[in-house]
Design a protein around this motif. Structure first.
Motif, PDB file in Angstrom:
ATOM      1  N   ILE A 157      10.215  -0.208  -4.909  1.00 36.60           N
ATOM      2  CA  ILE A 157       9.179   0.009  -5.449  1.00 36.60           C
ATOM      3  C   ILE A 157       8.135  -0.509  -4.188  1.00 36.60           C
ATOM      4  O   ILE A 157       7.090   0.071  -3.751  1.00 36.60           O
ATOM      5  CB  ILE A 157       8.887  -0.788  -6.514  1.00 36.60           C
ATOM      6  CG1 ILE A 157       9.613  -0.053  -7.719  1.00 36.60           C
ATOM      7  CG2 ILE A 157       7.371  -0.886  -7.103  1.00 36.60           C
ATOM      8  CD1 ILE A 157       9.798  -0.689  -9.021  1.00 36.60           C
ATOM      9  N   ALA A 158       8.459  -1.524  -3.589  1.00 35.03           N
ATOM     10  CA  ALA A 158       7.667  -2.347  -2.653  1.00 35.03           C
ATOM     11  C   ALA A 158       7.505  -1.227  -1.267  1.00 35.03           C
ATOM     12  O   ALA A 158       6.495  -1.053  -0.749  1.00 35.03           O
ATOM     13  CB  ALA A 158       8.462  -3.582  -2.076  1.00 35.03           C
ATOM     14  N   ASP A 159       8.764  -0.478  -1.207  1.00 38.65           N
ATOM     15  CA  ASP A 159       8.671   0.472  -0.007  1.00 38.65           C
ATOM     16  C   ASP A 159       7.733   1.615  -0.472  1.00 38.65           C
ATOM     17  O   ASP A 159       6.944   2.149   0.515  1.00 38.65           O
ATOM     18  CB  ASP A 159      10.143   1.000   0.183  1.00 38.65           C
ATOM     19  CG  ASP A 159      11.278   0.091   0.748  1.00 38.65           C
ATOM     20  OD1 ASP A 159      10.690  -1.189   1.170  1.00 38.65           O
ATOM     21  OD2 ASP A 159      12.289  -0.038   0.454  1.00 38.65           O
ATOM     22  N   ALA A 160       7.795   1.945  -1.675  1.00 37.07           N
ATOM     23  CA  ALA A 160       6.970   3.097  -2.265  1.00 37.07           C
ATOM     24  C   ALA A 160       5.471   2.914  -2.090  1.00 37.07           C
ATOM     25  O   ALA A 160       4.626   3.573  -1.391  1.00 37.07           O
ATOM     26  CB  ALA A 160       7.315   3.516  -3.447  1.00 37.07           C
ATOM     27  N   ARG A 161       5.372   1.485  -2.498  1.00 35.94           N
ATOM     28  CA  ARG A 161       3.751   1.132  -2.467  1.00 35.94           C
ATOM     29  C   ARG A 161       3.192   1.153  -0.921  1.00 35.94           C
ATOM     30  O   ARG A 161       2.429   1.435  -0.581  1.00 35.94           O
ATOM     31  CB  ARG A 161       3.797  -0.181  -3.079  1.00 35.94           C
ATOM     32  CG  ARG A 161       3.875  -0.412  -4.606  1.00 35.94           C
ATOM     33  CD  ARG A 161       3.851  -1.972  -4.953  1.00 35.94           C
ATOM     34  NE  ARG A 161       2.486  -2.293  -4.979  1.00 35.94           N
ATOM     35  CZ  ARG A 161       2.086  -3.516  -5.274  1.00 35.94           C
ATOM     36  NH1 ARG A 161       2.967  -4.096  -5.925  1.00 35.94           N
ATOM     37  NH2 ARG A 161       0.850  -3.880  -5.239  1.00 35.94           N
ATOM     38  N   ALA A 162       4.251   0.728   0.118  1.00 35.92           N
ATOM     39  CA  ALA A 162       3.863   0.445   1.211  1.00 35.92           C
ATOM     40  C   ALA A 162       3.631   2.048   2.049  1.00 35.92           C
ATOM     41  O   ALA A 162       2.567   2.133   2.767  1.00 35.92           O
ATOM     42  CB  ALA A 162       4.953  -0.252   2.089  1.00 35.92           C
ATOM     43  N   ALA A 163       4.587   3.031   1.401  1.00 38.55           N
ATOM     44  CA  ALA A 163       4.140   4.254   1.869  1.00 38.55           C
ATOM     45  C   ALA A 163       2.785   4.936   1.340  1.00 38.55           C
ATOM     46  O   ALA A 163       2.203   5.672   2.230  1.00 38.55           O
ATOM     47  CB  ALA A 163       5.225   5.408   1.345  1.00 38.55           C
ATOM     48  N   ALA A 216       0.103   3.087   0.578  1.00 37.03           N
ATOM     49  CA  ALA A 216      -0.754   2.357   1.416  1.00 37.03           C
ATOM     50  C   ALA A 216      -0.809   2.899   2.915  1.00 37.03           C
ATOM     51  O   ALA A 216      -2.146   3.039   3.383  1.00 37.03           O
ATOM     52  CB  ALA A 216      -0.547   0.992   1.536  1.00 37.03           C
ATOM     53  N   LEU A 217       0.298   3.209   3.416  1.00 38.20           N
ATOM     54  CA  LEU A 217       0.222   3.953   5.070  1.00 38.20           C
ATOM     55  C   LEU A 217      -0.723   5.265   5.078  1.00 38.20           C
ATOM     56  O   LEU A 217      -1.572   5.612   5.838  1.00 38.20           O
ATOM     57  CB  LEU A 217       1.626   3.903   5.435  1.00 38.20           C
ATOM     58  CG  LEU A 217       1.721   4.646   6.638  1.00 38.20           C
ATOM     59  CD1 LEU A 217       0.996   3.744   7.967  1.00 38.20           C
ATOM     60  CD2 LEU A 217       2.987   4.582   7.217  1.00 38.20           C
ATOM     61  N   VAL A 218      -0.089   5.902   3.907  1.00 33.85           N
ATOM     62  CA  VAL A 218      -0.781   7.433   3.896  1.00 33.85           C
ATOM     63  C   VAL A 218      -2.199   7.326   3.678  1.00 33.85           C
ATOM     64  O   VAL A 218      -3.003   7.861   4.509  1.00 33.85           O
ATOM     65  CB  VAL A 218      -0.311   8.190   2.840  1.00 33.85           C
ATOM     66  CG1 VAL A 218      -0.748   9.618   2.960  1.00 33.85           C
ATOM     67  CG2 VAL A 218       1.330   8.307   3.158  1.00 33.85           C
ATOM     68  N   ARG A 219      -2.689   6.263   2.674  1.00 37.94           N
ATOM     69  CA  ARG A 219      -4.106   6.181   2.611  1.00 37.94           C
ATOM     70  C   ARG A 219      -4.839   5.621   3.596  1.00 37.94           C
ATOM     71  O   ARG A 219      -6.091   5.999   4.098  1.00 37.94           O
ATOM     72  CB  ARG A 219      -4.441   5.406   1.367  1.00 37.94           C
ATOM     73  CG  ARG A 219      -4.027   6.167   0.132  1.00 37.94           C
ATOM     74  CD  ARG A 219      -4.544   5.404  -1.330  1.00 37.94           C
ATOM     75  NE  ARG A 219      -4.079   6.279  -2.308  1.00 37.94           N
ATOM     76  CZ  ARG A 219      -3.203   6.054  -3.419  1.00 37.94           C
ATOM     77  NH1 ARG A 219      -2.487   4.907  -3.234  1.00 37.94           N
ATOM     78  NH2 ARG A 219      -2.983   6.820  -4.293  1.00 37.94           N
ATOM     79  N   SER A 220      -4.166   4.636   4.280  1.00 39.93           N
ATOM     80  CA  SER A 220      -4.903   4.159   5.420  1.00 39.93           C
ATOM     81  C   SER A 220      -5.393   5.027   6.798  1.00 39.93           C
ATOM     82  O   SER A 220      -5.746   4.927   7.640  1.00 39.93           O
ATOM     83  CB  SER A 220      -4.089   2.950   6.052  1.00 39.93           C
ATOM     84  OG  SER A 220      -2.791   3.393   6.695  1.00 39.93           O
TER      85      SER A 220
END
Length: 293
Positions: A153-159, A161-165
């Motif tokens: 889930i941490a990996d998915a959240r980071a994904a 966040a990256l796409v939005r950034s």
């Protein structure tokens, strides 16, 4: 042909070790190495497709559409493999390319996996033991499943966040980022939608994944489900997840194919399960996700 040029000899279980393929566009997500990792990442081929094992560092690989046809919609793609491997080609890159061809920016998530034996033969034994044992917890106990996926889930959240950034750079509408997953990747997709904090996928696809009842909030994203009746991991107990979404007043669509087995993904098969991708795209279109903004 020299010995170094010869292809790897097929092993009895049908899996053949291969070199880790070049992934020049993969972006590390910064969630760190998996602390309990016991073997280095390795890859093998099976069913004419590529799989990764012992992934200890999560990455995200973009597949961007032609700007002339880009819709602004994006999808994070989560391959399956029982959290012991990742079907990177059939349930990852091939899905992402097909989405990009339809104007959707796609991002293949190579999430961290539970450690498995370094030896491919020992891994095959572990897979057989898993399949011979009780069904995975996400098939009957969603609370246990959601509570065991913190690294993924941490990996998915980071994904997300990256796409939005980098949304402006990649031509993505930050409010139109969804997620589609396969088998274990579908469990991760549902978990990301329900307990993924700030990830908040705008829509999700559960492809031969969890069917259990969940506690669904009234802002849960629209849900698309596809699976086959002859899936060996399907429990004939109906579709509680559909009722969970319906009880919350949230949109849900179910495609239940007569045949297709488990793991059909993008493999061409002589079954109607092969039509799932076209149906998923049509569903996205119905929700206005293929309209350019």
């Amino acid at each position: 042909m020299t010995s170094s040029d010869a292809p790897a000899a097929p092993v009895q279980h049908g899996m053949t070790p291969i070199e880790i393929p070049a992934q020049p566009d993969a972006i590390e997500l910064g969630t760190g190495p998996l602390p309990e990792a016991s073997a280095p990442e390795s890859w093998h081929s099976e069913y004419g497709s590529m799989f990764a094992r012992n992934v200890g560092v999560a990455t995200l690989t973009p597949f961007l559409p032609d700007p002339a046809t880009a819709t602004g919609t994006a999808v994070v793609v989560a391959p399956g493999g029982g959290f012991m491997s990742l079907s990177m080609e059939n349930e990852g890159w091939d899905v992402a390319r097909a989405l990009a061809d339809r104007g959707v920016a796609a991002f293949v998530l190579k999430y961290r996996l539970r450690p498995t034996p370094a030896s491919l033969d020992d891994f095959a034994v572990a897979i057989r033991e898993m399949l011979a044992g009780p069904l995975p917890s996400h098939r009957h106990d969603p609370a246990t499943a959601l509570g065991s996926l913190d690294p993924q889930i941490a990996d998915a959240r980071a994904a997300f966040a990256l796409v939005r950034s980098r949304a402006a750079e990649w031509g993505v509408d930050p409010e139109r980022i969804g997620m589609v997953g396969f088998s274990a990747g579908a469990m991760l997709t549902v978990a990301t939608a329900l307990v993924g904090g700030d990830a908040k996928p705008a829509f999700i696809g559960d492809i031969y994944g969890p069917l259990s009842a969940f506690e669904v909030p009234d802002d849960a994203p629209p849900l698309f489900i596809a699976l086959a009746a002859d899936d060996g991991l399907f429990e004939p107990n109906g579709f509680p997840i559909v009722e969970s979404w319906r009880s919350a007043g949230r949109p849900v669509e179910l495609h239940f194919y007569e045949r297709g087995g488990h793991g059909f993904g993008m493999y061409p098969k002589e079954t109607t399960s092969t039509d799932w991708f076209g149906s998923f795209v049509s569903w996205m279109r119905m929700h206005g996700l293929l309209e350019r903004r």
